[in-house]
Design a protein around this motif. Sequence first.
Motif, PDB file in Angstrom:
ATOM      1  N   ALA A  53      19.602   4.617 -17.317  1.00 52.26           N
ATOM      2  CA  ALA A  53      18.759   3.744 -16.487  1.00 52.26           C
ATOM      3  C   ALA A  53      17.946   4.572 -15.492  1.00 52.26           C
ATOM      4  CB  ALA A  53      19.612   2.714 -15.756  1.00 52.26           C
ATOM      5  N   CYS A  54      18.574   5.594 -14.918  1.00 56.36           N
ATOM      6  CA  CYS A  54      17.882   6.455 -13.949  1.00 56.36           C
ATOM      7  C   CYS A  54      16.755   7.254 -14.606  1.00 56.36           C
ATOM      8  CB  CYS A  54      18.870   7.405 -13.278  1.00 56.36           C
ATOM      9  SG  CYS A  54      19.946   6.595 -12.081  1.00 56.36           S
ATOM     10  N   ARG A  55      16.994   7.764 -15.792  1.00 50.94           N
ATOM     11  CA  ARG A  55      15.941   8.514 -16.514  1.00 50.94           C
ATOM     12  C   ARG A  55      14.744   7.615 -16.805  1.00 50.94           C
ATOM     13  NH1 ARG A  55      16.673  13.686 -15.614  1.00 50.94           N
ATOM     14  NH2 ARG A  55      18.686  14.454 -16.325  1.00 50.94           N
ATOM     15  N   LYS A  56      15.022   6.407 -17.253  1.00 48.79           N
ATOM     16  CA  LYS A  56      13.941   5.466 -17.551  1.00 48.79           C
ATOM     17  C   LYS A  56      13.146   5.127 -16.288  1.00 48.79           C
ATOM     18  CE  LYS A  56      12.900   0.946 -19.464  1.00 48.79           C
ATOM     19  NZ  LYS A  56      13.412  -0.298 -20.011  1.00 48.79           N
ATOM     20  N   CYS A  57      13.853   4.852 -15.214  1.00 45.34           N
ATOM     21  CA  CYS A  57      13.197   4.501 -13.953  1.00 45.34           C
ATOM     22  C   CYS A  57      12.390   5.677 -13.409  1.00 45.34           C
ATOM     23  CB  CYS A  57      14.236   4.036 -12.940  1.00 45.34           C
ATOM     24  SG  CYS A  57      13.531   3.298 -11.444  1.00 45.34           S
ATOM     25  N   ALA A  58      12.958   6.873 -13.477  1.00 41.99           N
ATOM     26  CA  ALA A  58      12.252   8.067 -12.985  1.00 41.99           C
ATOM     27  C   ALA A  58      10.953   8.270 -13.750  1.00 41.99           C
ATOM     28  CB  ALA A  58      13.146   9.294 -13.114  1.00 41.99           C
ATOM     29  N   GLU A  59      11.018   8.097 -15.054  1.00 46.15           N
ATOM     30  CA  GLU A  59       9.823   8.272 -15.892  1.00 46.15           C
ATOM     31  C   GLU A  59       8.743   7.261 -15.527  1.00 46.15           C
ATOM     32  OE1 GLU A  59       8.775   7.624 -20.563  1.00 46.15           O
ATOM     33  OE2 GLU A  59      10.687   8.609 -20.104  1.00 46.15           O
ATOM     34  N   GLU A  60       9.144   5.993 -15.398  1.00 42.71           N
ATOM     35  CA  GLU A  60       8.173   4.951 -15.038  1.00 42.71           C
ATOM     36  C   GLU A  60       7.605   5.154 -13.640  1.00 42.71           C
ATOM     37  OE1 GLU A  60       8.468   0.670 -15.496  1.00 42.71           O
ATOM     38  OE2 GLU A  60       9.562   1.028 -17.359  1.00 42.71           O
ATOM     39  N   CYS A  61       8.462   5.496 -12.681  1.00 44.45           N
ATOM     40  CA  CYS A  61       7.994   5.705 -11.301  1.00 44.45           C
ATOM     41  C   CYS A  61       7.023   6.887 -11.234  1.00 44.45           C
ATOM     42  CB  CYS A  61       9.172   5.928 -10.366  1.00 44.45           C
ATOM     43  SG  CYS A  61      10.021   4.411  -9.894  1.00 44.45           S
ATOM     44  N   ARG A  62       7.360   7.934 -11.939  1.00 42.32           N
ATOM     45  CA  ARG A  62       6.483   9.114 -11.956  1.00 42.32           C
ATOM     46  C   ARG A  62       5.117   8.751 -12.536  1.00 42.32           C
ATOM     47  NH1 ARG A  62       9.678  11.909 -14.596  1.00 42.32           N
ATOM     48  NH2 ARG A  62      10.956  12.561 -12.863  1.00 42.32           N
ATOM     49  N   SER A  63       5.139   8.029 -13.614  1.00 46.59           N
ATOM     50  CA  SER A  63       3.883   7.604 -14.260  1.00 46.59           C
ATOM     51  C   SER A  63       3.085   6.665 -13.362  1.00 46.59           C
ATOM     52  CB  SER A  63       4.209   6.908 -15.586  1.00 46.59           C
ATOM     53  OG  SER A  63       3.063   6.385 -16.166  1.00 46.59           O
ATOM     54  N   MET A  64       3.769   5.693 -12.770  1.00 49.32           N
ATOM     55  CA  MET A  64       3.085   4.724 -11.902  1.00 49.32           C
ATOM     56  C   MET A  64       2.538   5.392 -10.640  1.00 49.32           C
ATOM     57  SD  MET A  64       3.304   1.505 -13.183  1.00 49.32           S
ATOM     58  CE  MET A  64       3.279   0.418 -11.780  1.00 49.32           C
ATOM     59  N   SER A  65       3.280   6.324 -10.072  1.00 48.98           N
ATOM     60  CA  SER A  65       2.802   6.974  -8.832  1.00 48.98           C
ATOM     61  C   SER A  65       1.591   7.855  -9.117  1.00 48.98           C
ATOM     62  CB  SER A  65       3.914   7.779  -8.166  1.00 48.98           C
ATOM     63  OG  SER A  65       4.250   8.919  -8.915  1.00 48.98           O
ATOM     64  N   ALA A  66       1.510   8.407 -10.314  1.00 49.98           N
ATOM     65  CA  ALA A  66       0.369   9.246 -10.667  1.00 49.98           C
ATOM     66  C   ALA A  66      -0.864   8.401 -10.954  1.00 49.98           C
ATOM     67  CB  ALA A  66       0.703  10.087 -11.903  1.00 49.98           C
ATOM     68  N   ASN A  67      -0.648   7.156 -11.416  1.00 52.02           N
ATOM     69  CA  ASN A  67      -1.772   6.292 -11.800  1.00 52.02           C
ATOM     70  C   ASN A  67      -2.092   5.213 -10.774  1.00 52.02           C
ATOM     71  OD1 ASN A  67      -2.030   7.606 -14.299  1.00 52.02           O
ATOM     72  ND2 ASN A  67      -0.404   6.352 -15.176  1.00 52.02           N
ATOM     73  N   ALA A  68      -1.313   5.139  -9.714  1.00 52.63           N
ATOM     74  CA  ALA A  68      -1.524   4.058  -8.728  1.00 52.63           C
ATOM     75  C   ALA A  68      -2.760   4.295  -7.896  1.00 52.63           C
ATOM     76  CB  ALA A  68      -0.308   3.929  -7.826  1.00 52.63           C
ATOM     77  N   GLU A 113       0.822  -1.208   0.000  1.00 48.27           N
ATOM     78  CA  GLU A 113       0.000   0.000   0.000  1.00 48.27           C
ATOM     79  C   GLU A 113       0.861   1.266   0.000  1.00 48.27           C
ATOM     80  OE1 GLU A 113      -1.772   1.040   4.083  1.00 48.27           O
ATOM     81  OE2 GLU A 113      -1.248  -1.084   4.319  1.00 48.27           O
ATOM     82  N   PHE A 114       2.151   1.131   0.266  1.00 45.67           N
ATOM     83  CA  PHE A 114       3.053   2.278   0.301  1.00 45.67           C
ATOM     84  C   PHE A 114       3.811   2.477  -1.020  1.00 45.67           C
ATOM     85  CE2 PHE A 114       2.668   0.639   4.649  1.00 45.67           C
ATOM     86  CZ  PHE A 114       2.100   1.754   5.242  1.00 45.67           C
ATOM     87  N   SER A 115       3.564   1.618  -1.984  1.00 44.70           N
ATOM     88  CA  SER A 115       4.280   1.682  -3.256  1.00 44.70           C
ATOM     89  C   SER A 115       4.197   3.051  -3.911  1.00 44.70           C
ATOM     90  CB  SER A 115       3.741   0.635  -4.238  1.00 44.70           C
ATOM     91  OG  SER A 115       4.125  -0.641  -3.853  1.00 44.70           O
ATOM     92  N   ARG A 116       3.021   3.626  -3.939  1.00 50.28           N
ATOM     93  CA  ARG A 116       2.825   4.911  -4.626  1.00 50.28           C
ATOM     94  C   ARG A 116       3.729   5.998  -4.036  1.00 50.28           C
ATOM     95  NH1 ARG A 116      -2.893   8.044  -5.689  1.00 50.28           N
ATOM     96  NH2 ARG A 116      -1.974   9.732  -6.876  1.00 50.28           N
ATOM     97  N   ASP A 117       3.793   6.080  -2.717  1.00 51.04           N
ATOM     98  CA  ASP A 117       4.636   7.091  -2.074  1.00 51.04           C
ATOM     99  C   ASP A 117       6.112   6.863  -2.384  1.00 51.04           C
ATOM    100  OD1 ASP A 117       2.395   8.269  -0.884  1.00 51.04           O
ATOM    101  OD2 ASP A 117       2.535   6.965   0.870  1.00 51.04           O
TER     102      ASP A 117
END
Length: 148
Positions: free
Chosen positions: A133-148, A97-101
Amino acid sequence: MKPDHNYVKTLSGKRSYFVRPTVVDKMTTIMETMQHNHSHTDTCFSCAEACERCATACLEMGDKDGKGHDMTTCIKLCRDCADICTLCGRLDARGSEFSRDFMALCAEVCEACAEECEKHADHFAHCKACAEACRKCAEECRSMSANA
């Protein structure tokens, strides 16, 4: 007893898996059927690996390059980034449940690491790989946190 793992493709074409329930007795199951997209988790772990490799390469360089590069900040950010990416990937894999944060924090740390590594990317392949690798991860994390 081992759960029966099956991999499926979702409508979006991404790889997911589900675990069939394993019956312990007539009334109890170990795990309910669950679906999870592994793409984000894999991205986090790949980023953590790139950061670990970058930090190690920076430490091993010492003064060998003769260019006078101070890699201290790079090493520190790579270590922080590897830790948060590993944690974020683990939390996501278990459906916490803390994944988004943590995804939002992971995106922030990955951006900082990418910015630092990009300063050295023209001189060192490990910094270039880490920044990507960091740019790719940042992009995915940002997208996932906004949609989680």
